[in-house]
Design a protein around this motif. Structure first.
Motif, mmCIF file in Angstrom:
data_model
loop_
_atom_site.group_PDB
_atom_site.id
_atom_site.type_symbol
_atom_site.label_atom_id
_atom_site.label_comp_id
_atom_site.label_asym_id
_atom_site.label_seq_id
_atom_site.Cartn_x
_atom_site.Cartn_y
_atom_site.Cartn_z
ATOM 1 N N PHE A 91 0.849 -1.181 0.000
ATOM 2 C CA PHE A 91 0.000 0.000 0.000
ATOM 3 C C PHE A 91 0.886 1.232 0.000
ATOM 4 O O PHE A 91 2.071 1.162 0.303
ATOM 5 N N GLY A 92 0.274 2.351 -0.358
ATOM 6 C CA GLY A 92 1.018 3.598 -0.435
ATOM 7 C C GLY A 92 1.110 4.291 0.913
ATOM 8 O O GLY A 92 0.550 3.845 1.918
ATOM 9 N N LYS A 93 1.813 5.424 0.908
ATOM 10 C CA LYS A 93 2.037 6.108 2.186
ATOM 11 C C LYS A 93 0.755 6.727 2.729
ATOM 12 O O LYS A 93 0.551 6.754 3.940
ATOM 13 N N THR A 94 -0.131 7.188 1.853
ATOM 14 C CA THR A 94 -1.393 7.768 2.329
ATOM 15 C C THR A 94 -2.225 6.707 3.033
ATOM 16 O O THR A 94 -2.773 6.937 4.122
ATOM 17 N N LYS A 95 -2.335 5.532 2.427
ATOM 18 C CA LYS A 95 -3.084 4.433 3.040
ATOM 19 C C LYS A 95 -2.416 4.000 4.343
ATOM 20 O O LYS A 95 -3.096 3.686 5.328
ATOM 21 N N ALA A 96 -1.090 3.990 4.377
ATOM 22 C CA ALA A 96 -0.374 3.598 5.593
ATOM 23 C C ALA A 96 -0.690 4.558 6.733
ATOM 24 O O ALA A 96 -0.970 4.125 7.860
ATOM 25 N N TYR A 97 -0.651 5.858 6.461
ATOM 26 C CA TYR A 97 -0.969 6.830 7.509
ATOM 27 C C TYR A 97 -2.423 6.690 7.956
ATOM 28 O O TYR A 97 -2.747 6.857 9.129
ATOM 29 N N GLU A 98 -3.314 6.370 7.029
ATOM 30 C CA GLU A 98 -4.714 6.159 7.371
ATOM 31 C C GLU A 98 -4.862 4.932 8.278
ATOM 32 O O GLU A 98 -5.587 4.972 9.281
ATOM 33 N N LEU A 99 -4.183 3.848 7.950
ATOM 34 C CA LEU A 99 -4.242 2.633 8.778
ATOM 35 C C LEU A 99 -3.634 2.873 10.157
ATOM 36 O O LEU A 99 -4.129 2.347 11.160
ATOM 37 N N ILE A 100 -2.581 3.650 10.222
ATOM 38 C CA ILE A 100 -1.970 3.985 11.515
ATOM 39 C C ILE A 100 -2.933 4.816 12.352
ATOM 40 O O ILE A 100 -3.105 4.577 13.551
ATOM 41 N N ALA A 101 -3.609 5.790 11.726
ATOM 42 C CA ALA A 101 -4.554 6.648 12.449
ATOM 43 C C ALA A 101 -5.728 5.843 12.988
ATOM 44 O O ALA A 101 -6.231 6.126 14.083
ATOM 45 N N HIS A 102 -6.185 4.837 12.230
ATOM 46 C CA HIS A 102 -7.300 3.999 12.675
ATOM 47 C C HIS A 102 -6.826 2.802 13.502
ATOM 48 O O HIS A 102 -7.625 1.911 13.816
ATOM 49 N N GLU A 103 -5.543 2.785 13.823
ATOM 50 C CA GLU A 103 -4.926 1.748 14.644
ATOM 51 C C GLU A 103 -5.114 0.349 14.077
ATOM 52 O O GLU A 103 -5.266 -0.630 14.810
ATOM 53 N N ARG A 104 -5.076 0.243 12.751
ATOM 54 C CA ARG A 104 -5.147 -1.066 12.099
ATOM 55 C C ARG A 104 -3.751 -1.680 11.989
ATOM 56 O O ARG A 104 -3.602 -2.890 12.003
ATOM 57 N N ILE A 105 -2.725 -0.821 11.860
ATOM 58 C CA ILE A 105 -1.338 -1.286 11.907
ATOM 59 C C ILE A 105 -0.612 -0.445 12.953
ATOM 60 O O ILE A 105 -1.028 0.671 13.266
ATOM 61 N N ARG A 106 0.466 -0.999 13.508
ATOM 62 C CA ARG A 106 1.211 -0.304 14.546
ATOM 63 C C ARG A 106 2.459 0.344 13.959
ATOM 64 O O ARG A 106 3.137 -0.245 13.116
ATOM 65 N N ALA A 107 2.735 1.530 14.441
ATOM 66 C CA ALA A 107 3.934 2.251 14.009
ATOM 67 C C ALA A 107 4.583 2.869 15.236
ATOM 68 O O ALA A 107 3.911 3.184 16.225
#
Length: 136
Positions: A91-107
């Protein structure tokens, strides 16, 4: 030469250049400007990067993943830099930041770098719904 009063006071451009040349000659310097030879781009060789296959790319990312002890569950985390985490998760960086914000992936932040936990990316992929086919 006939001109306006302003032209007489300032002098014409050719008069100014002549006065400058005379001044330079009397000072012992020349007013000619030497230019450096232009650099040819042919001198520098650029070799194209060969991208590894998808399986090899995944192995490279996993090999570069740093392990870190998780304080909560005392298990190891596979952390990679942000760009490699996006490549691993496809996935791209926009989707990654979205997933991080929704706590679907951890960063995590390490200095100025954002590190992505590959285990959380695997968990995200496992949680995705299957596509239902119309053929029955």
């Amino acid at each position: 030469m006939f001109g306006t009063v302003g032209d007489i006071n300032r002098g014409t451009p050719s008069d100014r250049a002549t006065r400058k040349r005379r001044r330079d000659r009397s000072a012992g310097t020349s007013s000619t400007i030497t230019q450096a030879a232009p650099v040819s781009r042919r001198d520098t060789k650029i070799t194209p990067l060969k991208s590894p296959s998808r399986a090899a790319g995944r192995e490279i990312i996993e090999a570069r993943a740093g392990t870190m002890v998780d304080n909560d569950k005392s298990k190891r985390r596979r952390l990679v830099e942000f760009k490699n985490g996006c490549r691993y998760g496809k996935f791209g960086k926009t989707k990654a930041y979205e997933l991080i914000a929704h706590e679907r992936i951890r960063a995590y932040k390490m200095g100025g770098k954002t590190m992505i936990d590959l285990d959380s990316v695997d968990e995200y992929h496992a949680s995705l719904p299957r596509v239902e086919t119309r053929a029955g």
